[in-house]
Write a protein that holds these residues in place. Structure first.
Motif, PDB file in Angstrom:
ATOM      1  N   LEU A 290       0.859  -1.180   0.000  1.00 50.86           N
ATOM      2  CA  LEU A 290       0.000   0.000   0.000  1.00 50.86           C
ATOM      3  C   LEU A 290       0.893   1.227   0.000  1.00 50.86           C
ATOM      4  CD1 LEU A 290      -2.870  -0.575   2.632  1.00 50.86           C
ATOM      5  CD2 LEU A 290      -3.147  -0.272   0.158  1.00 50.86           C
ATOM      6  N   ARG A 291       0.363   2.312  -0.537  1.00 55.82           N
ATOM      7  CA  ARG A 291       1.080   3.580  -0.525  1.00 55.82           C
ATOM      8  C   ARG A 291       0.184   4.622   0.119  1.00 55.82           C
ATOM      9  NH1 ARG A 291       5.533   5.576  -3.172  1.00 55.82           N
ATOM     10  NH2 ARG A 291       5.608   7.834  -3.506  1.00 55.82           N
ATOM     11  N   LEU A 292       0.662   5.168   1.221  1.00 56.90           N
ATOM     12  CA  LEU A 292      -0.049   6.240   1.900  1.00 56.90           C
ATOM     13  C   LEU A 292       0.505   7.587   1.443  1.00 56.90           C
ATOM     14  CD1 LEU A 292      -0.147   4.873   5.562  1.00 56.90           C
ATOM     15  CD2 LEU A 292      -1.708   4.407   3.669  1.00 56.90           C
ATOM     16  N   SER A 293      -0.367   8.559   1.362  1.00 53.94           N
ATOM     17  CA  SER A 293       0.052   9.916   1.029  1.00 53.94           C
ATOM     18  C   SER A 293      -0.491  10.887   2.064  1.00 53.94           C
ATOM     19  CB  SER A 293      -0.450  10.324  -0.356  1.00 53.94           C
ATOM     20  OG  SER A 293       0.204   9.595  -1.360  1.00 53.94           O
ATOM     21  N   CYS A 294       0.231  11.966   2.243  1.00 51.72           N
ATOM     22  CA  CYS A 294      -0.184  13.017   3.169  1.00 51.72           C
ATOM     23  C   CYS A 294       0.029  14.355   2.471  1.00 51.72           C
ATOM     24  CB  CYS A 294       0.636  12.936   4.442  1.00 51.72           C
ATOM     25  SG  CYS A 294       0.376  14.290   5.609  1.00 51.72           S
ATOM     26  N   ALA A 295      -1.051  15.094   2.324  1.00 48.40           N
ATOM     27  CA  ALA A 295      -0.978  16.418   1.714  1.00 48.40           C
ATOM     28  C   ALA A 295      -0.943  17.471   2.808  1.00 48.40           C
ATOM     29  CB  ALA A 295      -2.176  16.640   0.801  1.00 48.40           C
ATOM     30  N   ALA A 296       0.008  18.384   2.693  1.00 47.66           N
ATOM     31  CA  ALA A 296       0.189  19.419   3.710  1.00 47.66           C
ATOM     32  C   ALA A 296      -0.132  20.790   3.140  1.00 47.66           C
ATOM     33  CB  ALA A 296       1.622  19.395   4.225  1.00 47.66           C
ATOM     34  N   SER A 297      -0.658  21.644   3.984  1.00 42.72           N
ATOM     35  CA  SER A 297      -0.919  23.035   3.599  1.00 42.72           C
ATOM     36  C   SER A 297      -0.776  23.920   4.816  1.00 42.72           C
ATOM     37  CB  SER A 297      -2.320  23.183   3.002  1.00 42.72           C
ATOM     38  OG  SER A 297      -3.302  22.814   3.947  1.00 42.72           O
TER      39      SER A 297
END
Length: 123
Positions: free
Chosen positions: A18-25
């Motif tokens: 699995l590939r997890l992603s985290c978007a930051a702002s």
């Protein structure tokens, strides 16, 4: 303030990926240290991996070394966790974290957190 949104969790069989992603702002992403923690059912939150903005150095928990890879894309303000050879004991809610200081293994010492994404590995 930094907002973090994780995605990519799900159900996978043992041995899968699995590939997890985290978007930051909210702040200059390229100056943030980023990391991943996880919280298995009934257990404390534990460190998984970290990526430093300075030089891009990485660190991993012994339990995931050689199987998980953390990476960041400063152009897209994202940090990812590639998880291979998954085991049932990897089942947990996975959290993205960010900090202007170094990511520490103590959850309370890290500044910002996402809401978490569930990863379930079936045997």
């Amino acid at each position: 303030q930094v907002q973090l949104v994780e995605s990519g969790g799900g159900l996978v069989q043992a041995g899968g990926s699995l590939r997890l992603s985290c978007a930051a702002s909210g702040r200059t992403f390229s100056l943030l240290n980023m990391g991943w923690f996880r919280q298995p059912p009934g257990k404390e939150r534990e460190f998984v991996a970290a990526n430093s903005w300075r030089g891009g150095s990485t660190s991993y928990a012994d339990s995931v070394k050689g199987r998980f890879t953390i990476s960041r894309d400063n152009a897209k303000n994202t940090v990812s966790l590639q998880m291979n050879s998954l085991k049932p004991e990897d089942t947990a809610v996975y959290y993205c974290t960010a900090s202007s200081g170094p990511i520490t293994t103590r959850p309370s010492a890290n500044e910002y957190w996402g809401q978490g994404t569930q990863v379930t590995v079936s045997s």
